[in-house]
Motif scaffolding. Structure first.
Motif, PDB file in Angstrom:
ATOM      1  N   HIS A   1      -0.441   2.225   7.213  1.00 39.67           N
ATOM      2  CA  HIS A   1      -1.319   2.051   6.136  1.00 39.67           C
ATOM      3  C   HIS A   1      -2.222   0.646   6.690  1.00 39.67           C
ATOM      4  CE1 HIS A   1       0.817   4.655   3.903  1.00 39.67           C
ATOM      5  NE2 HIS A   1       2.054   3.853   3.537  1.00 39.67           N
TER       6      HIS A   1
ATOM      7  N   ASN B   1      -3.013  -1.965  -8.501  1.00 37.82           N
ATOM      8  CA  ASN B   1      -4.292  -1.608  -7.893  1.00 37.82           C
ATOM      9  C   ASN B   1      -4.206  -1.122  -6.381  1.00 37.82           C
ATOM     10  OD1 ASN B   1      -6.140  -2.772 -10.151  1.00 37.82           O
ATOM     11  ND2 ASN B   1      -4.628  -4.275 -10.074  1.00 37.82           N
ATOM     12  N   GLN B   2      -3.154  -0.791  -6.176  1.00 42.41           N
ATOM     13  CA  GLN B   2      -3.183  -0.263  -4.781  1.00 42.41           C
ATOM     14  C   GLN B   2      -4.047   0.808  -4.274  1.00 42.41           C
ATOM     15  OE1 GLN B   2       0.685   2.778  -4.514  1.00 42.41           O
ATOM     16  NE2 GLN B   2       0.837   0.729  -3.748  1.00 42.41           N
ATOM     17  N   ASN B   3      -4.407   1.700  -5.121  1.00 41.84           N
ATOM     18  CA  ASN B   3      -5.217   2.924  -4.735  1.00 41.84           C
ATOM     19  C   ASN B   3      -6.588   2.357  -4.425  1.00 41.84           C
ATOM     20  OD1 ASN B   3      -5.780   2.061  -7.555  1.00 41.84           O
ATOM     21  ND2 ASN B   3      -5.789   4.473  -8.040  1.00 41.84           N
ATOM     22  N   GLN B   4      -6.925   1.127  -5.011  1.00 47.12           N
ATOM     23  CA  GLN B   4      -8.349   0.763  -4.653  1.00 47.12           C
ATOM     24  C   GLN B   4      -8.420   0.305  -2.845  1.00 47.12           C
ATOM     25  OE1 GLN B   4      -9.604  -2.661  -7.137  1.00 47.12           O
ATOM     26  NE2 GLN B   4      -8.648  -1.574  -8.808  1.00 47.12           N
TER      27      GLN B   4
ATOM     28  N   PHE C   1      -6.442   2.066  -0.570  1.00 45.08           N
ATOM     29  CA  PHE C   1      -6.068   3.155  -0.026  1.00 45.08           C
ATOM     30  C   PHE C   1      -7.266   3.425   1.120  1.00 45.08           C
ATOM     31  CE2 PHE C   1      -3.103   5.088  -2.970  1.00 45.08           C
ATOM     32  CZ  PHE C   1      -1.867   4.177  -2.871  1.00 45.08           C
ATOM     33  N   ASP C   2      -6.864   4.096   2.260  1.00 52.16           N
ATOM     34  CA  ASP C   2      -7.706   4.509   3.276  1.00 52.16           C
ATOM     35  C   ASP C   2      -9.002   4.958   2.871  1.00 52.16           C
ATOM     36  OD1 ASP C   2      -5.543   3.619   4.832  1.00 52.16           O
ATOM     37  OD2 ASP C   2      -5.182   5.630   5.768  1.00 52.16           O
ATOM     38  N   GLU C   3      -8.940   6.360   2.270  1.00 55.56           N
ATOM     39  CA  GLU C   3     -10.094   7.153   1.836  1.00 55.56           C
ATOM     40  C   GLU C   3     -11.167   6.324   1.067  1.00 55.56           C
ATOM     41  OE1 GLU C   3      -6.200   9.537   1.874  1.00 55.56           O
ATOM     42  OE2 GLU C   3      -7.127   7.627   0.915  1.00 55.56           O
ATOM     43  N   ILE C   4     -10.693   5.352   0.365  1.00 54.99           N
ATOM     44  CA  ILE C   4     -11.723   4.461  -0.313  1.00 54.99           C
ATOM     45  C   ILE C   4     -12.157   3.219   0.438  1.00 54.99           C
ATOM     46  CG2 ILE C   4     -10.151   2.905  -1.388  1.00 54.99           C
ATOM     47  CD1 ILE C   4     -13.218   4.847  -3.544  1.00 54.99           C
TER      48      ILE C   4
ATOM     49  N   THR D   1       0.854  -1.219   0.058  1.00 51.50           N
ATOM     50  CA  THR D   1      -0.171   0.137   0.081  1.00 51.50           C
ATOM     51  C   THR D   1       0.798   1.349  -0.058  1.00 51.50           C
ATOM     52  OG1 THR D   1      -0.165  -0.080   2.500  1.00 51.50           O
ATOM     53  CG2 THR D   1      -2.217  -1.010   1.103  1.00 51.50           C
ATOM     54  N   CYS D   2       1.983   1.179  -0.243  1.00 54.10           N
ATOM     55  CA  CYS D   2       3.014   2.110  -0.129  1.00 54.10           C
ATOM     56  C   CYS D   2       3.241   2.629  -1.650  1.00 54.10           C
ATOM     57  CB  CYS D   2       4.499   1.906   0.287  1.00 54.10           C
ATOM     58  SG  CYS D   2       5.592   3.175   0.153  1.00 54.10           S
ATOM     59  N   PRO D   3       2.941   4.035  -2.071  1.00 52.28           N
ATOM     60  CA  PRO D   3       3.134   4.409  -3.216  1.00 52.28           C
ATOM     61  C   PRO D   3       4.788   4.450  -3.951  1.00 52.28           C
ATOM     62  CG  PRO D   3       1.725   5.788  -2.184  1.00 52.28           C
ATOM     63  CD  PRO D   3       2.260   4.856  -1.023  1.00 52.28           C
TER      64      PRO D   3
END
Length: 208
Positions: free
Chosen positions: A64, A95-98, A100-103, A28-30
């Motif tokens: 994270h 696909n990690q941004n799927q 992320f915390d906010e989502i 989950t780290c960019p």
């Protein structure tokens, strides 16, 4: 550092020995995703002709929250199909941004597990998402007195990898270790030229 036999197929990205390059990453780290893309597209193809073994290492970062779940899913996939670990790792980074915390802040742990299992089948890492879910499954109980906090089928695997990272003093991702020595100068922004400039002198030492 040595790699436990149970993870030798999936976590060993290259088997070129005698040198060892360990890459500690958080799904989950960019910045981990950035260095993974460079490794996959440029660095690993070059290293195939070099005397070095490359090992994927897990670096779960608690800030994270979903990191644990993604790393659990990767370990579950490896148990089912060890040769697909690298493929699924790429899918997780892409696909990690799927996750992320906010989502995901309003999603349950089970819901996220289901998404991770579907992702595994979508890239053909496994044939059946149910098999992944069975590895990740935690059966609910009715009362706190019944709870045992024993985790799931990959909890012991995750503990092993976390203990290994802690034993080496790894704090953040990405972190790179060469022949047992951590080098914090390595950057996720590096391209092939920087990797070659850093690694080539180390690799040629064994040939002198």
């Amino acid at each position: 550092m040595a790699l436990a036999p149970a993870y030798a197929v999936g976590h060993k990205l290259l088997s070129g020995g005698p040198h060892t390059l360990e890459i500690f990453l958080d799904y989950t780290c960019p910045f981990s995703a950035k260095i993974w893309r460079a490794l996959q597209s440029q660095v690993l193809p070059w290293l195939k002709t070099q005397p070095v073994t490359v090992i994927f290492r897990h670096q779960v970062q608690p800030w994270h929250p979903n990191s644990t779940l993604l790393h659990e899913a990767a370990l579950a996939v490896e148990k089912i199909n060890p040769s697909a670990f690298e493929l699924y790792s790429t899918a997780l980074f892409e696909n990690q941004n799927q996750f992320f915390d906010e989502i995901t802040v309003n999603q349950s742990r089970t819901t996220i597990y289901k998404q991770l299992a579907v992702l595994a089948t979508s890239v053909n890492a496994v044939n059946d998402s149910v098999a992944v879910l069975q590895m990740l499954d935690i059966q609910p109980v009715a009362t706190a007195e019944q709870a045992r906090n024993v985790g799931n089928a990959v909890t012991s695997d995750l503990k092993y990898h976390i203990k290994l990272a802690r034993a080496q003093g790894i704090h953040v991702s990405p972190t790179v270790v060469f022949d047992g020595i951590r080098d914090d100068s390595v950057s996720s922004s590096w391209g092939l030229e920087q990797w070659q400039a850093w690694l080539s002198p180390k690799l040629t030492q064994s040939q002198q």
